[in-house]
Scaffold this motif. Structure first.
Motif, PDB file in Angstrom:
ATOM      1  N   ARG A  23      -8.800   3.173  16.948  1.00  0.00           N
ATOM      2  CA  ARG A  23      -8.421   2.277  15.853  1.00  0.00           C
ATOM      3  C   ARG A  23      -9.452   1.181  15.652  1.00  0.00           C
ATOM      4  NH1 ARG A  23      -2.942   0.014  17.102  1.00  0.00           N
ATOM      5  NH2 ARG A  23      -3.305   0.775  19.218  1.00  0.00           N
ATOM      6  N   THR A  35      -8.902  -4.479   6.305  1.00  0.00           N
ATOM      7  CA  THR A  35     -10.316  -4.394   5.930  1.00  0.00           C
ATOM      8  C   THR A  35     -10.523  -4.683   4.441  1.00  0.00           C
ATOM      9  OG1 THR A  35     -10.093  -1.989   5.651  1.00  0.00           O
ATOM     10  CG2 THR A  35     -10.846  -2.780   7.785  1.00  0.00           C
ATOM     11  N   GLU A  36      -9.592  -4.240   3.596  1.00  0.00           N
ATOM     12  CA  GLU A  36      -9.751  -4.511   2.170  1.00  0.00           C
ATOM     13  C   GLU A  36      -9.540  -5.986   1.847  1.00  0.00           C
ATOM     14  OE1 GLU A  36      -7.596  -1.889  -0.403  1.00  0.00           O
ATOM     15  OE2 GLU A  36      -8.986  -0.218   0.004  1.00  0.00           O
ATOM     16  N   TYR A  39       0.833  -1.210   0.000  1.00  0.00           N
ATOM     17  CA  TYR A  39       0.000   0.000   0.000  1.00  0.00           C
ATOM     18  C   TYR A  39       0.865   1.256   0.000  1.00  0.00           C
ATOM     19  CZ  TYR A  39      -4.407  -2.479   0.674  1.00  0.00           C
ATOM     20  OH  TYR A  39      -5.511  -3.262   0.481  1.00  0.00           O
ATOM     21  N   GLU A  46     -12.283   2.260  13.614  1.00  0.00           N
ATOM     22  CA  GLU A  46     -11.941   2.383  12.197  1.00  0.00           C
ATOM     23  C   GLU A  46     -11.808   1.031  11.503  1.00  0.00           C
ATOM     24  OE1 GLU A  46      -8.313   4.547  12.339  1.00  0.00           O
ATOM     25  OE2 GLU A  46      -9.245   6.429  12.977  1.00  0.00           O
ATOM     26  N   THR A  49      -4.900  -1.037   9.300  1.00  0.00           N
ATOM     27  CA  THR A  49      -6.360  -1.115   9.200  1.00  0.00           C
ATOM     28  C   THR A  49      -6.838  -1.265   7.761  1.00  0.00           C
ATOM     29  OG1 THR A  49      -6.606   0.186  11.227  1.00  0.00           O
ATOM     30  CG2 THR A  49      -8.514   0.051   9.760  1.00  0.00           C
ATOM     31  N   LEU A  50      -6.343  -0.423   6.848  1.00  0.00           N
ATOM     32  CA  LEU A  50      -6.823  -0.476   5.465  1.00  0.00           C
ATOM     33  C   LEU A  50      -6.477  -1.797   4.780  1.00  0.00           C
ATOM     34  CD1 LEU A  50      -8.306   0.994   3.208  1.00  0.00           C
ATOM     35  CD2 LEU A  50      -6.111   2.000   2.504  1.00  0.00           C
ATOM     36  N   VAL A  54      -1.000   4.533  -1.636  1.00  0.00           N
ATOM     37  CA  VAL A  54      -2.304   4.544  -0.960  1.00  0.00           C
ATOM     38  C   VAL A  54      -2.131   4.924   0.506  1.00  0.00           C
ATOM     39  CG1 VAL A  54      -4.319   3.146  -0.345  1.00  0.00           C
ATOM     40  CG2 VAL A  54      -3.173   2.795  -2.545  1.00  0.00           C
ATOM     41  N   LEU A  55      -1.045   4.452   1.110  1.00  0.00           N
ATOM     42  CA  LEU A  55      -0.717   4.809   2.484  1.00  0.00           C
ATOM     43  C   LEU A  55       0.609   5.560   2.515  1.00  0.00           C
ATOM     44  CD1 LEU A  55      -1.618   1.512   4.408  1.00  0.00           C
ATOM     45  CD2 LEU A  55      -2.914   3.645   4.392  1.00  0.00           C
ATOM     46  N   GLN A 105     -16.188  -1.190  10.555  1.00  0.00           N
ATOM     47  CA  GLN A 105     -16.116  -0.349  11.739  1.00  0.00           C
ATOM     48  C   GLN A 105     -16.875  -0.958  12.911  1.00  0.00           C
ATOM     49  OE1 GLN A 105     -17.567   3.366  10.092  1.00  0.00           O
ATOM     50  NE2 GLN A 105     -15.494   4.043   9.587  1.00  0.00           N
ATOM     51  N   TYR A 138      -9.679  -1.692  13.023  1.00  0.00           N
ATOM     52  CA  TYR A 138      -8.576  -2.460  13.582  1.00  0.00           C
ATOM     53  C   TYR A 138      -9.114  -3.446  14.618  1.00  0.00           C
ATOM     54  CZ  TYR A 138      -3.951  -3.201  15.755  1.00  0.00           C
ATOM     55  OH  TYR A 138      -2.797  -3.747  16.255  1.00  0.00           O
TER      56      TYR A 138
END
Length: 312
Positions: free
Chosen positions: A306, A130-131, A107, A309, A126-127, A112-113, A167, A311
């Protein structure tokens, strides 16, 4: 007349009483089997840390002699300890499991990050997590979180519903009376599952000792080159440490928890055996995250923020 059952449990008050560890094991095995019956595509978060190792051991027990009906998922920050990654890969091969890896570095490479100024990548997990859950359509995700670790984790149920954006809303927590778990969720939502919720750090270590579970040697005292930052002994690495004025020294240390090298500190210790580690933990008045995780010290509500969001 003395039976085998009464002899085995002599002194427990009941011929059918379970020991403390047996009760925790039984509860966790029940949770794994409940998830297998309720969900279509569960996955176990597995980093090679002690909690995920115990969680996998319990899953193996729950379904033996059949194979574990779940794959594994690791969110790799790119700053993980090499000893732990080696253990992870060896374990996956030994049990012939499928491992999914969500890479924070990928990422960052794609823009992206963005790297944080302090070099810590834990908040960046986290991203990718979740993705990966959305891409693989995982509807239940096992985590090794325990309620004794941190106050935000103490709020969470064993089955924790996450919305379509992964979330967490504490107000949507469901009652779990009589060990009845509600796994209902709408399309796009999923459930985080915590089989070790009621365990303590000491329980985990006592269970490891009882079961003879192999761990990465990083959990036992060893000489290591470290430097001090914010009251913690950190391992030097490409993530950004040490800085000017932070002297590298060789010390006898061990890790109580493992994660991103940039925020996971070692503790001074001469505990080279399981018995010595257990004695050390029993005498400690600090939780493992409170003592050695810089990412939880960013604010009073760092973990809860977190979790909201996405995590763990």
């Amino acid at each position: 007349m003395t039976t085998a059952a009464t002899t085995a449990h002599e002194g427990t008050g009941s011929p059918y009483a379970l020991s403390h560890l047996d009760a925790l094991e039984s509860e966790a095995v029940h949770i794994f089997r409940e998830v297998a019956g309720e969900f279509e595509n569960p996955v176990i978060l597995f980093s090679g840390g002690k909690d995920s190792i115990v969680m996998l051991h319990l899953a193996l027990k729950a379904f033996t002699p059949a194979p574990v009906p779940f794959s594994l998922l690791h969110v790799d920050t790119g700053h993980n300890f090499p000893e732990v990654l080696e253990y992870r890969d060896r374990t996956v091969d030994r049990h012939r499991l499928r491992l999914h890896v969500a890479s924070v570095q990928d990422y960052i490479d794609r823009g992206v990050l963005k790297e944080r100024p302090d070099g810590t990548r834990n908040p960046l997990q986290t991203l990718p997590l979740t993705e990966k859950i959305q891409a693989e359509k995982f509807d239940a995700v096992f985590g090794g979180g325990r309620r004794d670790e941190e106050k935000a984790r103490a709020k969470e149920r064993v089955f924790s519903l996450r919305d379509e954006f992964s979330q967490w809303d504490p107000r949507r927590q469901r009652p779990e009376l009589w060990n009845l778990y509600n796994g209902r969720h709408a399309p796009g939502e999923h459930v985080r599952v915590f089989p070790l919720s009621n365990w303590t750090e000491l329980d985990v270590w006592q269970y490891i000792a009882r079961e003879g579970i192999e761990l990465p040697q990083i959990y036992f005292a060893h000489e290591r080159e470290v430097f001090q930052r914010a009251g913690m002994w950190l391992t030097a690495g490409e993530w950004g440490g040490p800085k000017d004025g932070e002297d590298v020294v060789k010390r006898l240390v061990r890790y109580r928890t493992v994660g991103d090298m940039s925020c996971t500190g070692a503790v001074d210790s001469d505990a080279t055996t399981l018995d010595a580690v257990i004695a050390e933990i029993a005498a400690s008045r600090l939780t493992e995250r409170g003592a050695t995780r810089a990412d939880d010290k960013l604010s009073e509500a760092a973990m809860e923020d977190r979790k909201r969001e996405g995590y763990f």
